[in-house]
Design a protein around this motif. Sequence first.
Motif, PDB file in Angstrom:
ATOM      1  N   VAL A  35      14.122 -41.893 -66.941  1.00 53.19           N
ATOM      2  CA  VAL A  35      13.975 -43.123 -66.821  1.00 53.19           C
ATOM      3  C   VAL A  35      12.959 -43.959 -68.051  1.00 53.19           C
ATOM      4  O   VAL A  35      12.529 -42.708 -69.337  1.00 53.19           O
ATOM      5  CB  VAL A  35      12.393 -42.782 -65.906  1.00 53.19           C
ATOM      6  N   LEU A  36      13.628 -44.923 -69.330  1.00 51.51           N
ATOM      7  CA  LEU A  36      13.007 -45.373 -69.839  1.00 51.51           C
ATOM      8  C   LEU A  36      11.778 -46.814 -69.970  1.00 51.51           C
ATOM      9  O   LEU A  36      11.876 -47.364 -69.078  1.00 51.51           O
ATOM     10  CB  LEU A  36      14.016 -46.358 -70.475  1.00 51.51           C
ATOM     11  N   VAL A  37      11.100 -46.538 -70.793  1.00 50.42           N
ATOM     12  CA  VAL A  37       9.666 -47.770 -70.853  1.00 50.42           C
ATOM     13  C   VAL A  37      10.849 -48.332 -71.850  1.00 50.42           C
ATOM     14  O   VAL A  37      10.441 -49.996 -71.183  1.00 50.42           O
ATOM     15  CB  VAL A  37       9.332 -47.132 -71.812  1.00 50.42           C
ATOM     16  N   ASN A  38      11.637 -48.376 -72.543  1.00 49.21           N
ATOM     17  CA  ASN A  38      11.508 -49.736 -73.569  1.00 49.21           C
ATOM     18  C   ASN A  38      13.622 -48.613 -73.911  1.00 49.21           C
ATOM     19  O   ASN A  38      13.677 -47.280 -73.682  1.00 49.21           O
ATOM     20  CB  ASN A  38      11.669 -50.718 -74.661  1.00 49.21           C
ATOM     21  N   SER A  39      14.579 -49.220 -74.604  1.00 47.31           N
ATOM     22  CA  SER A  39      15.850 -48.589 -75.091  1.00 47.31           C
ATOM     23  C   SER A  39      15.421 -47.596 -76.554  1.00 47.31           C
ATOM     24  O   SER A  39      16.845 -46.738 -76.283  1.00 47.31           O
ATOM     25  CB  SER A  39      16.199 -49.901 -75.493  1.00 47.31           C
ATOM     26  N   GLN A  40      13.997 -47.288 -76.629  1.00 42.51           N
ATOM     27  CA  GLN A  40      13.749 -47.073 -77.969  1.00 42.51           C
ATOM     28  C   GLN A  40      13.142 -45.743 -77.243  1.00 42.51           C
ATOM     29  O   GLN A  40      12.364 -44.708 -78.581  1.00 42.51           O
ATOM     30  CB  GLN A  40      13.318 -47.397 -78.455  1.00 42.51           C
ATOM     31  N   THR A  41      12.245 -45.755 -76.339  1.00 40.75           N
ATOM     32  CA  THR A  41      10.797 -44.697 -75.108  1.00 40.75           C
ATOM     33  C   THR A  41      11.441 -43.862 -73.757  1.00 40.75           C
ATOM     34  O   THR A  41      11.528 -45.073 -73.125  1.00 40.75           O
ATOM     35  CB  THR A  41      10.239 -44.811 -75.569  1.00 40.75           C
ATOM     36  N   PHE A  42      11.535 -43.360 -74.004  1.00 41.05           N
ATOM     37  CA  PHE A  42      11.289 -42.170 -72.221  1.00 41.05           C
ATOM     38  C   PHE A  42      10.119 -42.428 -72.083  1.00 41.05           C
ATOM     39  O   PHE A  42       9.037 -42.989 -72.727  1.00 41.05           O
ATOM     40  CB  PHE A  42      11.915 -40.812 -72.425  1.00 41.05           C
ATOM     41  N   LEU A  43       9.944 -42.590 -70.817  1.00 45.72           N
ATOM     42  CA  LEU A  43       9.204 -42.121 -69.629  1.00 45.72           C
ATOM     43  C   LEU A  43       8.471 -40.781 -69.783  1.00 45.72           C
ATOM     44  O   LEU A  43       9.180 -40.220 -69.179  1.00 45.72           O
ATOM     45  CB  LEU A  43       8.748 -43.262 -68.515  1.00 45.72           C
ATOM     46  N   LEU A  44       7.194 -40.552 -70.210  1.00 43.89           N
ATOM     47  CA  LEU A  44       6.687 -39.449 -69.254  1.00 43.89           C
ATOM     48  C   LEU A  44       5.876 -39.839 -68.913  1.00 43.89           C
ATOM     49  O   LEU A  44       4.791 -40.195 -69.178  1.00 43.89           O
ATOM     50  CB  LEU A  44       6.343 -38.959 -71.388  1.00 43.89           C
ATOM     51  N   THR A  45       5.304 -38.871 -67.864  1.00 38.97           N
ATOM     52  CA  THR A  45       4.294 -38.573 -66.519  1.00 38.97           C
ATOM     53  C   THR A  45       3.678 -37.401 -67.093  1.00 38.97           C
ATOM     54  O   THR A  45       2.222 -37.831 -66.384  1.00 38.97           O
ATOM     55  CB  THR A  45       5.113 -38.674 -65.982  1.00 38.97           C
ATOM     56  N   GLU A  46       3.867 -35.724 -67.240  1.00 34.61           N
ATOM     57  CA  GLU A  46       2.894 -35.246 -67.564  1.00 34.61           C
ATOM     58  C   GLU A  46       3.507 -34.254 -69.138  1.00 34.61           C
ATOM     59  O   GLU A  46       3.803 -34.610 -69.643  1.00 34.61           O
ATOM     60  CB  GLU A  46       3.354 -33.861 -66.428  1.00 34.61           C
ATOM     61  N   ILE A  47       2.485 -33.494 -69.256  1.00 38.28           N
ATOM     62  CA  ILE A  47       1.697 -32.769 -70.060  1.00 38.28           C
ATOM     63  C   ILE A  47       2.122 -31.387 -70.123  1.00 38.28           C
ATOM     64  O   ILE A  47       1.394 -30.622 -68.571  1.00 38.28           O
ATOM     65  CB  ILE A  47       0.562 -32.445 -71.145  1.00 38.28           C
ATOM     66  N   SER A  48       2.717 -30.690 -70.538  1.00 41.15           N
ATOM     67  CA  SER A  48       3.308 -29.119 -70.503  1.00 41.15           C
ATOM     68  C   SER A  48       1.620 -28.316 -70.584  1.00 41.15           C
ATOM     69  O   SER A  48       0.918 -28.397 -71.202  1.00 41.15           O
ATOM     70  CB  SER A  48       4.290 -28.789 -71.263  1.00 41.15           C
ATOM     71  N   ALA A  49       1.833 -27.250 -69.958  1.00 39.14           N
ATOM     72  CA  ALA A  49       1.102 -26.002 -69.607  1.00 39.14           C
ATOM     73  C   ALA A  49       1.601 -24.866 -70.480  1.00 39.14           C
ATOM     74  O   ALA A  49       0.267 -23.990 -70.497  1.00 39.14           O
ATOM     75  CB  ALA A  49       0.785 -26.003 -68.180  1.00 39.14           C
ATOM     76  N   ASP A  50       2.644 -24.931 -70.317  1.00 34.82           N
ATOM     77  CA  ASP A  50       3.221 -24.026 -71.905  1.00 34.82           C
ATOM     78  C   ASP A  50       3.213 -24.377 -73.366  1.00 34.82           C
ATOM     79  O   ASP A  50       3.220 -25.225 -73.050  1.00 34.82           O
ATOM     80  CB  ASP A  50       4.888 -24.043 -71.110  1.00 34.82           C
ATOM     81  N   LYS A  51       2.844 -23.278 -73.739  1.00 36.12           N
ATOM     82  CA  LYS A  51       2.164 -23.529 -75.137  1.00 36.12           C
ATOM     83  C   LYS A  51       2.924 -23.476 -75.707  1.00 36.12           C
ATOM     84  O   LYS A  51       3.191 -23.636 -76.806  1.00 36.12           O
ATOM     85  CB  LYS A  51       1.280 -22.168 -75.772  1.00 36.12           C
ATOM     86  N   SER A  52       3.784 -22.409 -75.292  1.00 34.59           N
ATOM     87  CA  SER A  52       5.272 -22.386 -76.468  1.00 34.59           C
ATOM     88  C   SER A  52       6.364 -23.502 -76.540  1.00 34.59           C
ATOM     89  O   SER A  52       7.405 -23.986 -76.733  1.00 34.59           O
ATOM     90  CB  SER A  52       6.252 -21.031 -76.100  1.00 34.59           C
ATOM     91  N   TYR A  53       6.500 -24.306 -75.021  1.00 37.04           N
ATOM     92  CA  TYR A  53       7.359 -24.982 -74.890  1.00 37.04           C
ATOM     93  C   TYR A  53       6.580 -26.573 -76.007  1.00 37.04           C
ATOM     94  O   TYR A  53       6.399 -26.981 -76.760  1.00 37.04           O
ATOM     95  CB  TYR A  53       7.134 -26.199 -73.464  1.00 37.04           C
ATOM     96  N   VAL A  66      24.116 -35.647 -75.549  1.00 38.80           N
ATOM     97  CA  VAL A  66      25.176 -35.114 -76.461  1.00 38.80           C
ATOM     98  C   VAL A  66      26.511 -35.275 -75.754  1.00 38.80           C
ATOM     99  O   VAL A  66      27.680 -36.456 -75.967  1.00 38.80           O
ATOM    100  CB  VAL A  66      25.381 -33.974 -76.974  1.00 38.80           C
ATOM    101  N   ASP A  67      26.608 -35.258 -74.120  1.00 37.58           N
ATOM    102  CA  ASP A  67      27.700 -36.254 -72.896  1.00 37.58           C
ATOM    103  C   ASP A  67      27.875 -37.306 -73.572  1.00 37.58           C
ATOM    104  O   ASP A  67      28.773 -38.046 -73.261  1.00 37.58           O
ATOM    105  CB  ASP A  67      27.249 -35.277 -72.203  1.00 37.58           C
ATOM    106  N   LYS A  68      27.096 -38.563 -73.876  1.00 28.01           N
ATOM    107  CA  LYS A  68      27.031 -39.465 -73.451  1.00 28.01           C
ATOM    108  C   LYS A  68      26.967 -40.348 -74.666  1.00 28.01           C
ATOM    109  O   LYS A  68      26.275 -41.731 -75.175  1.00 28.01           O
ATOM    110  CB  LYS A  68      26.351 -40.025 -72.789  1.00 28.01           C
ATOM    111  N   LYS A  69      27.528 -39.063 -76.291  1.00 25.99           N
ATOM    112  CA  LYS A  69      26.657 -39.605 -77.186  1.00 25.99           C
ATOM    113  C   LYS A  69      25.444 -40.393 -78.312  1.00 25.99           C
ATOM    114  O   LYS A  69      25.413 -41.186 -78.466  1.00 25.99           O
ATOM    115  CB  LYS A  69      28.098 -40.076 -77.690  1.00 25.99           C
ATOM    116  N   GLU A  70      25.007 -39.821 -77.577  1.00 27.53           N
ATOM    117  CA  GLU A  70      23.427 -40.538 -76.971  1.00 27.53           C
ATOM    118  C   GLU A  70      22.128 -39.332 -77.910  1.00 27.53           C
ATOM    119  O   GLU A  70      20.670 -39.591 -77.475  1.00 27.53           O
ATOM    120  CB  GLU A  70      22.796 -40.985 -75.959  1.00 27.53           C
ATOM    121  N   GLY A  71      23.043 -38.132 -78.426  1.00 28.63           N
ATOM    122  CA  GLY A  71      21.575 -37.066 -79.183  1.00 28.63           C
ATOM    123  C   GLY A  71      20.523 -36.972 -79.682  1.00 28.63           C
ATOM    124  O   GLY A  71      19.343 -37.043 -78.950  1.00 28.63           O
ATOM    125  N   PRO A  72      20.667 -37.879 -80.698  1.00 20.51           N
ATOM    126  CA  PRO A  72      19.713 -37.987 -81.781  1.00 20.51           C
ATOM    127  C   PRO A  72      19.325 -39.273 -80.749  1.00 20.51           C
ATOM    128  O   PRO A  72      17.362 -39.574 -81.406  1.00 20.51           O
ATOM    129  CB  PRO A  72      20.986 -38.974 -83.072  1.00 20.51           C
TER     130      PRO A  72
END
Length: 149
Positions: A35-53, A66-72
């Motif tokens: 889900v995108l907030v807009n074309s330049q931003t993903f919608l995040l809904t939670e913060i990881s509990a894993d300190k190494s993430y 990469v499969d859709k030429k959208e990696g970067p």
Amino acid sequence: MKKLFFIGVLAIACSCSSSKKVAVDNQPYSPSERVLVNSQTFLLTEISADKSYGYTEDNPIKVGGVDKKEGPLNERRFLNALAGPQGEKVSYYRLGSCCIFDTENGLNGRGLLDNYRVTWEGSKDTVSIYINMYDYGQLKAPVGFTIKK
């Protein structure tokens, strides 16, 4: 005849892989479900509990694309969704690529992580974040960050 058989097998293999869903945290997942907030931003809904993430080469943030030429672009979409510890605006720059790893989604079965340096308004230091644009995974804000409103 062999050539025709090979083309048929290749066509079937390609059509099967494009509809493939990947299990993430025991849930079915498809890249198209992001889900995108807009074309330049993903919608995040939670913060990881894993300190190494996101903070280690062994546990990078898997944005895929990469499969859709959208990696970067997916890397930036993820970083654009982050805010500092108190909701501050973040800024980032790509330090470079590192850390060769095995992935079926890379060139000849290999990929490289991208390392970004991230900071926020009022911070005296930068944080190093590792991102994998070859593989998909559940997206969360790393420990120490919040989600942009």
